[in-house]
Design an enzyme around this catalytic site. Structure first.
Site, short mmCIF file in Angstrom:
data_model
loop_
_atom_site.label_atom_id
_atom_site.label_comp_id
_atom_site.label_asym_id
_atom_site.label_seq_id
_atom_site.Cartn_x
_atom_site.Cartn_y
_atom_site.Cartn_z
N ARG A 26 -5.94 1.30 -4.29
CA ARG A 26 -4.94 0.70 -3.40
C ARG A 26 -5.06 -0.82 -3.46
O ARG A 26 -6.14 -1.37 -3.70
CB ARG A 26 -5.10 1.19 -1.97
CG ARG A 26 -6.34 0.76 -1.22
CD ARG A 26 -7.57 1.49 -1.63
NE ARG A 26 -7.44 2.92 -1.53
CZ ARG A 26 -7.69 3.61 -0.41
NH1 ARG A 26 -8.05 2.96 0.66
NH2 ARG A 26 -7.58 4.92 -0.39
N ASP A 36 -6.82 -2.02 1.64
CA ASP A 36 -7.27 -1.02 2.61
C ASP A 36 -7.93 -1.76 3.77
O ASP A 36 -8.79 -2.62 3.54
CB ASP A 36 -8.29 -0.08 1.94
CG ASP A 36 -8.72 1.05 2.89
OD1 ASP A 36 -7.88 1.51 3.67
OD2 ASP A 36 -9.88 1.45 2.83
N ARG A 45 0.86 -1.19 0.00
CA ARG A 45 0.00 0.00 0.00
C ARG A 45 0.89 1.23 0.00
O ARG A 45 1.59 1.50 0.97
CB ARG A 45 -0.88 0.01 1.25
CG ARG A 45 -1.56 1.32 1.51
CD ARG A 45 -2.76 1.53 0.64
NE ARG A 45 -3.41 2.81 0.88
CZ ARG A 45 -4.44 2.99 1.70
NH1 ARG A 45 -4.93 1.98 2.37
NH2 ARG A 45 -4.99 4.17 1.85
N ASP A 66 -9.83 -0.92 7.27
CA ASP A 66 -10.39 0.11 8.14
C ASP A 66 -10.95 -0.52 9.41
O ASP A 66 -11.64 -1.56 9.36
CB ASP A 66 -11.51 0.87 7.41
CG ASP A 66 -10.97 1.83 6.35
OD1 ASP A 66 -9.77 2.17 6.42
OD2 ASP A 66 -11.73 2.23 5.46
N1 ATP Z 1 -11.09 3.75 12.28
C1 ATP Z 1 -10.06 3.93 11.43
N2 ATP Z 1 -9.73 2.97 10.54
C2 ATP Z 1 -8.70 3.17 9.67
N3 ATP Z 1 -7.93 4.28 9.62
C3 ATP Z 1 -8.23 5.24 10.51
C4 ATP Z 1 -9.30 5.12 11.44
N4 ATP Z 1 -9.35 6.25 12.19
C5 ATP Z 1 -8.37 7.04 11.74
N5 ATP Z 1 -7.68 6.44 10.75
C6 ATP Z 1 -6.56 7.07 10.06
O1 ATP Z 1 -7.01 7.40 8.74
C7 ATP Z 1 -5.85 7.49 7.92
C8 ATP Z 1 -6.27 7.59 6.49
O2 ATP Z 1 -6.54 6.29 6.06
P1 ATP Z 1 -6.65 6.08 4.48
O3 ATP Z 1 -5.70 6.96 3.74
O4 ATP Z 1 -6.60 4.61 4.27
O5 ATP Z 1 -8.09 6.64 4.23
P2 ATP Z 1 -9.01 5.99 3.13
O6 ATP Z 1 -9.17 4.53 3.47
O7 ATP Z 1 -8.47 6.33 1.77
O8 ATP Z 1 -10.35 6.78 3.33
P3 ATP Z 1 -11.44 6.42 4.44
O9 ATP Z 1 -10.76 6.74 5.74
O10 ATP Z 1 -12.57 7.33 4.10
O11 ATP Z 1 -11.77 4.96 4.28
C9 ATP Z 1 -5.05 6.30 8.36
O12 ATP Z 1 -3.69 6.52 8.12
C10 ATP Z 1 -5.35 6.20 9.86
O13 ATP Z 1 -4.26 6.75 10.59
N1 PH2 Z 2 -16.60 0.85 -3.43
C1 PH2 Z 2 -15.63 1.38 -2.66
N2 PH2 Z 2 -15.37 2.69 -2.74
C2 PH2 Z 2 -14.39 3.23 -1.95
C3 PH2 Z 2 -13.67 2.43 -1.04
C4 PH2 Z 2 -13.99 1.05 -0.97
O1 PH2 Z 2 -13.39 0.29 -0.19
N3 PH2 Z 2 -14.95 0.58 -1.78
N4 PH2 Z 2 -12.71 2.99 -0.25
C5 PH2 Z 2 -12.46 4.30 -0.31
C6 PH2 Z 2 -11.46 4.88 0.57
O2 PH2 Z 2 -11.31 4.15 1.74
C7 PH2 Z 2 -13.17 5.18 -1.23
N5 PH2 Z 2 -14.14 4.55 -2.03
#
Ligand code: ATP
Ligand code: PH2
Length: 162
Positions: A92, A95, A83, A97
């Site tokens: 990516r 991912d 990543r 979360d």
């Molecule tokens: N609950 C959480 N899960 C994952 N990352 C988190 C969370 N809370 C805060 N973060 C922070 O968010 C940052 C951004 O994550 P990332 O760049 O993967 O966002 P994204 O996956 O593109 O967008 P989204 O956060 O909307 O899914 C991570 O580096 C992490 O430090």
């Molecule tokens: N369908 C889909 N869309 C996204 C996704 C994902 O996991 N699935 N993750 C994102 C940033 O975390 C932004 N948009």
């Protein structure tokens, strides 16, 4: 201390099915993490800026790690899968979360739990409802199977032969 957490997995670069299955294995390989359940995989249209379709799913884990250490572990596993943080919301390979951690509500500069965007995301709620339908999302006080009824799920498709 033991806690139950829910994790969202996503990938839209490379062989996403292989990557996501391997990511589950990698999580299970981590000391202090046990797999309780995993959803099937779903092909989903990218939400946000145009990018390739995603493969998404969720897992419920039993963990002995505190929240920030668990997040750091997830971020480290993302790195292992190549990543690179090109741009926020960009494509990516993997991912991960952190969606829920028991009934914890946490809002720090590095970690927000529940994940702040989970309630608006069909690509999260559909797989999560499959394995944790009665989990109460602590901010709304609503169960997942109710929350999933409030989002448009037309862009979330179960992959054949899961
Ligand atoms: N609950 C959480 N899960 C994952 N990352 C988190 C969370 N809370 C805060 N973060 C922070 O968010 C940052 C951004 O994550 P990332 O760049 O993967 O966002 P994204 O996956 O593109 O967008 P989204 O956060 O909307 O899914 C991570 O580096 C992490 O430090
Ligand atoms: N369908 C889909 N869309 C996204 C996704 C994902 O996991 N699935 N993750 C994102 C940033 O975390 C932004 N948009």
């Amino acid at each position: 201390m033991q806690a139950r957490c829910a994790v969202a997995l996503g990938s839209n670069i490379g062989d996403s099915h292989t990557i996501l299955e391997a990511a589950i294995e990698r999580l299970v390989y981590t000391p202090g993490i046990l797999l309780q359940a995993k959803s099937r995989w779903y092909k989903t249209k990218a939400v946000g800026p145009p990018q390739p379709d995603y493969l998404n799913g969720c897992a419920v884990l039993q963990v002995e790690l505190p929240p920030q250490l668990l997040l750091d572990t997830l971020l480290a596993i993302e790195q292992e899968f190549g990543r690179v943080r090109q741009q926020h919301w960009g494509p990516r390979s993997l991912d991960l979360d952190l969606l829920l951690y028991d009934d914890l509500i946490l809002d720090t500069p590095t970690l927000q739990i529940p994940h702040p965007r989970m309630r608006e995301r069909a690509f999260v709620l559909v797989p999560l409802a499959e394995i944790a339908a009665n989990w109460i999302e602590p901010v709304s006080g609503r169960v997942i199977k109710e929350l999933v009824k409030e989002v448009d799920c037309s862009d979330v498709h179960l992959v054949k032969g899961n």
